[in-house]
Design a protein around this motif. Structure first.
Motif, PDB file in Angstrom:
ATOM      1  N   ARG A  91       0.855  -1.181   0.000  1.00 16.14           N
ATOM      2  CA  ARG A  91       0.000   0.000   0.000  1.00 16.14           C
ATOM      3  C   ARG A  91       0.893   1.233   0.000  1.00 16.14           C
ATOM      4  NH1 ARG A  91      -2.300  -3.832   2.960  1.00 16.14           N
ATOM      5  NH2 ARG A  91      -1.470  -3.289   4.979  1.00 16.14           N
ATOM      6  N   PHE A  92       0.489   2.215  -0.824  1.00 18.68           N
ATOM      7  CA  PHE A  92       1.272   3.438  -0.924  1.00 18.68           C
ATOM      8  C   PHE A  92       0.411   4.535  -1.547  1.00 18.68           C
ATOM      9  CE2 PHE A  92       1.982   0.715  -4.566  1.00 18.68           C
ATOM     10  CZ  PHE A  92       1.767   1.543  -5.658  1.00 18.68           C
ATOM     11  N   TYR A  93       0.910   5.748  -1.448  1.00 16.56           N
ATOM     12  CA  TYR A  93       0.228   6.878  -2.067  1.00 16.56           C
ATOM     13  C   TYR A  93       0.930   7.237  -3.366  1.00 16.56           C
ATOM     14  CZ  TYR A  93      -2.659   7.701   1.991  1.00 16.56           C
ATOM     15  OH  TYR A  93      -3.587   7.564   2.999  1.00 16.56           O
ATOM     16  N   TYR A  94       0.140   7.549  -4.375  1.00 16.60           N
ATOM     17  CA  TYR A  94       0.647   8.054  -5.637  1.00 16.60           C
ATOM     18  C   TYR A  94      -0.195   9.269  -5.973  1.00 16.60           C
ATOM     19  CZ  TYR A  94       1.813   8.524 -10.534  1.00 16.60           C
ATOM     20  OH  TYR A  94       2.214   9.021 -11.744  1.00 16.60           O
ATOM     21  N   LEU A  95       0.464  10.420  -6.061  1.00 17.25           N
ATOM     22  CA  LEU A  95      -0.244  11.698  -6.164  1.00 17.25           C
ATOM     23  C   LEU A  95      -1.165  11.790  -4.950  1.00 17.25           C
ATOM     24  CD1 LEU A  95      -0.948  11.688 -10.005  1.00 17.25           C
ATOM     25  CD2 LEU A  95       0.959  12.779  -8.796  1.00 17.25           C
ATOM     26  N   ASP A  96      -2.457  11.928  -5.144  1.00 17.62           N
ATOM     27  CA  ASP A  96      -3.386  11.982  -4.007  1.00 17.62           C
ATOM     28  C   ASP A  96      -4.174  10.686  -3.857  1.00 17.62           C
ATOM     29  OD1 ASP A  96      -2.641  14.525  -3.323  1.00 17.62           O
ATOM     30  OD2 ASP A  96      -4.232  15.492  -4.481  1.00 17.62           O
ATOM     31  N   LEU A  97      -3.747   9.639  -4.524  1.00 18.81           N
ATOM     32  CA  LEU A  97      -4.490   8.377  -4.523  1.00 18.81           C
ATOM     33  C   LEU A  97      -3.843   7.357  -3.600  1.00 18.81           C
ATOM     34  CD1 LEU A  97      -5.037   8.068  -8.374  1.00 18.81           C
ATOM     35  CD2 LEU A  97      -6.645   8.974  -6.687  1.00 18.81           C
ATOM     36  N   PHE A  98      -4.668   6.621  -2.889  1.00 16.70           N
ATOM     37  CA  PHE A  98      -4.194   5.520  -2.050  1.00 16.70           C
ATOM     38  C   PHE A  98      -4.247   4.252  -2.898  1.00 16.70           C
ATOM     39  CE2 PHE A  98      -4.996   2.295   1.392  1.00 16.70           C
ATOM     40  CZ  PHE A  98      -3.713   2.352   1.910  1.00 16.70           C
ATOM     41  N   ILE A  99      -3.092   3.675  -3.184  1.00 18.27           N
ATOM     42  CA  ILE A  99      -2.969   2.539  -4.100  1.00 18.27           C
ATOM     43  C   ILE A  99      -2.776   1.252  -3.305  1.00 18.27           C
ATOM     44  CG2 ILE A  99      -1.685   1.552  -6.039  1.00 18.27           C
ATOM     45  CD1 ILE A  99      -3.070   4.245  -6.675  1.00 18.27           C
ATOM     46  N   GLN A 100      -3.463   0.217  -3.755  1.00 14.88           N
ATOM     47  CA  GLN A 100      -3.336  -1.117  -3.174  1.00 14.88           C
ATOM     48  C   GLN A 100      -2.797  -2.033  -4.263  1.00 14.88           C
ATOM     49  OE1 GLN A 100      -6.943  -2.202  -1.229  1.00 14.88           O
ATOM     50  NE2 GLN A 100      -6.307  -4.290  -0.844  1.00 14.88           N
ATOM     51  N   SER A 101      -1.769  -2.797  -3.942  1.00 14.95           N
ATOM     52  CA  SER A 101      -1.164  -3.723  -4.892  1.00 14.95           C
ATOM     53  C   SER A 101      -1.039  -5.081  -4.215  1.00 14.95           C
ATOM     54  CB  SER A 101       0.219  -3.220  -5.319  1.00 14.95           C
ATOM     55  OG  SER A 101       0.770  -4.032  -6.319  1.00 14.95           O
ATOM     56  N   ARG A 102      -1.624  -6.084  -4.824  1.00 15.09           N
ATOM     57  CA  ARG A 102      -1.573  -7.443  -4.279  1.00 15.09           C
ATOM     58  C   ARG A 102      -0.741  -8.294  -5.220  1.00 15.09           C
ATOM     59  NH1 ARG A 102      -7.178  -9.496  -2.741  1.00 15.09           N
ATOM     60  NH2 ARG A 102      -6.749  -8.073  -1.022  1.00 15.09           N
ATOM     61  N   ILE A 103       0.248  -8.991  -4.650  1.00 12.17           N
ATOM     62  CA  ILE A 103       1.104  -9.878  -5.433  1.00 12.17           C
ATOM     63  C   ILE A 103       0.886 -11.288  -4.910  1.00 12.17           C
ATOM     64  CG2 ILE A 103       3.455 -10.466  -6.068  1.00 12.17           C
ATOM     65  CD1 ILE A 103       2.772  -6.986  -5.011  1.00 12.17           C
ATOM     66  N   VAL A 104       0.538 -12.186  -5.825  1.00 11.17           N
ATOM     67  CA  VAL A 104       0.164 -13.549  -5.454  1.00 11.17           C
ATOM     68  C   VAL A 104       0.982 -14.549  -6.268  1.00 11.17           C
ATOM     69  CG1 VAL A 104      -1.732 -15.217  -5.344  1.00 11.17           C
ATOM     70  CG2 VAL A 104      -2.183 -12.780  -4.951  1.00 11.17           C
ATOM     71  N   LEU A 105       1.498 -15.556  -5.603  1.00  5.91           N
ATOM     72  CA  LEU A 105       2.120 -16.704  -6.267  1.00  5.91           C
ATOM     73  C   LEU A 105       1.203 -17.886  -6.057  1.00  5.91           C
ATOM     74  CD1 LEU A 105       5.872 -16.487  -5.288  1.00  5.91           C
ATOM     75  CD2 LEU A 105       4.967 -16.559  -7.592  1.00  5.91           C
ATOM     76  N   LEU A 106       0.759 -18.502  -7.167  1.00  5.35           N
ATOM     77  CA  LEU A 106      -0.089 -19.688  -7.022  1.00  5.35           C
ATOM     78  C   LEU A 106       0.229 -20.697  -8.101  1.00  5.35           C
ATOM     79  CD1 LEU A 106      -2.661 -19.841  -9.206  1.00  5.35           C
ATOM     80  CD2 LEU A 106      -3.521 -18.045  -7.774  1.00  5.35           C
ATOM     81  N   ASN A 107      -0.084 -21.941  -7.814  1.00  9.05           N
ATOM     82  CA  ASN A 107       0.117 -23.009  -8.783  1.00  9.05           C
ATOM     83  C   ASN A 107      -1.167 -23.209  -9.565  1.00  9.05           C
ATOM     84  OD1 ASN A 107       2.790 -23.578  -8.018  1.00  9.05           O
ATOM     85  ND2 ASN A 107       2.070 -24.791  -6.296  1.00  9.05           N
ATOM     86  N   ALA A 108      -1.014 -23.255 -10.897  1.00  9.60           N
ATOM     87  CA  ALA A 108      -2.140 -23.480 -11.807  1.00  9.60           C
ATOM     88  C   ALA A 108      -1.733 -24.634 -12.713  1.00  9.60           C
ATOM     89  CB  ALA A 108      -2.433 -22.229 -12.619  1.00  9.60           C
ATOM     90  N   GLY A 109      -2.285 -25.798 -12.449  1.00 12.36           N
ATOM     91  CA  GLY A 109      -1.844 -26.977 -13.191  1.00 12.36           C
ATOM     92  C   GLY A 109      -0.386 -27.241 -12.862  1.00 12.36           C
ATOM     93  N   ASP A 110       0.454 -27.339 -13.892  1.00 13.86           N
ATOM     94  CA  ASP A 110       1.883 -27.588 -13.672  1.00 13.86           C
ATOM     95  C   ASP A 110       2.706 -26.297 -13.700  1.00 13.86           C
ATOM     96  OD1 ASP A 110       1.564 -27.089 -16.357  1.00 13.86           O
ATOM     97  OD2 ASP A 110       2.927 -28.667 -17.018  1.00 13.86           O
TER      98      ASP A 110
END
Length: 141
Positions: A91-110
């Motif tokens: 989570r961080f601010y960019y200009l006047d916006l509060f930004i949410q960034s989600r980073i996910v590692l998942l297995n999909a098949g192989d």
């Protein structure tokens, strides 16, 4: 009516008002990025299985922190997450916006997939059910 993405061994439905962003043909990593109508994005890429989850997540978090000041980081558990699934939220601010960034590692098949979702906080919340539906589809591969 949902649209269907199908490439590099994965397939899932997504909202038809999302735009597929162009990618460089010389990019060695296979993936796709969708631009959300509210200005955010969802990116899905193949992740190297030989690199640890911590290293991958740290690398992405460092890249984001390099671009933006005062980035908060938190490990999170996602609904329906598998045992090898890892996720962090930035989570961080960019200009006047509060930004949410989600980073996910998942297995999909192989495959191991690296997924990043980033949007202004209100747009992120508005699309949370869609993000969950995409994760559910990818987990079922």
């Amino acid at each position: 009516m949902p649209a269907t993405f199908e490439d590099f061994g994965i397939r899932f439905l997504y909202p038809d008002n999302w735009e597929v962003a162009g990618r460089s043909m010389d990019n060695a990593v296979q993936g796709v990025t969708f631009e959300l109508p509210g200005g955010g994005f969802l990116s899905v890429e193949q992740a190297d299985k030989t690199i640890s989850e911590d290293e991958i997540l740290d690398e992405v978090a460092k890249a984001v922190a390099k671009e933006y000041d005062e980035v908060e980081r938190e490990s999170i558990e996602l609904k329906g997450a598998g045992p090898e699934e890892r996720a962090i939220e930035l989570r961080f601010y960019y200009l006047d916006l509060f930004i949410q960034s989600r980073i996910v590692l998942l297995n999909a098949g192989d495959q191991r997939l690296l997924i990043q979702i980033q949007a202004e906080n209100r747009d992120f919340d508005k699309n949370e059910l869609v993000f969950d539906a995409i994760f559910t589809q990818l987990r079922a591969l």
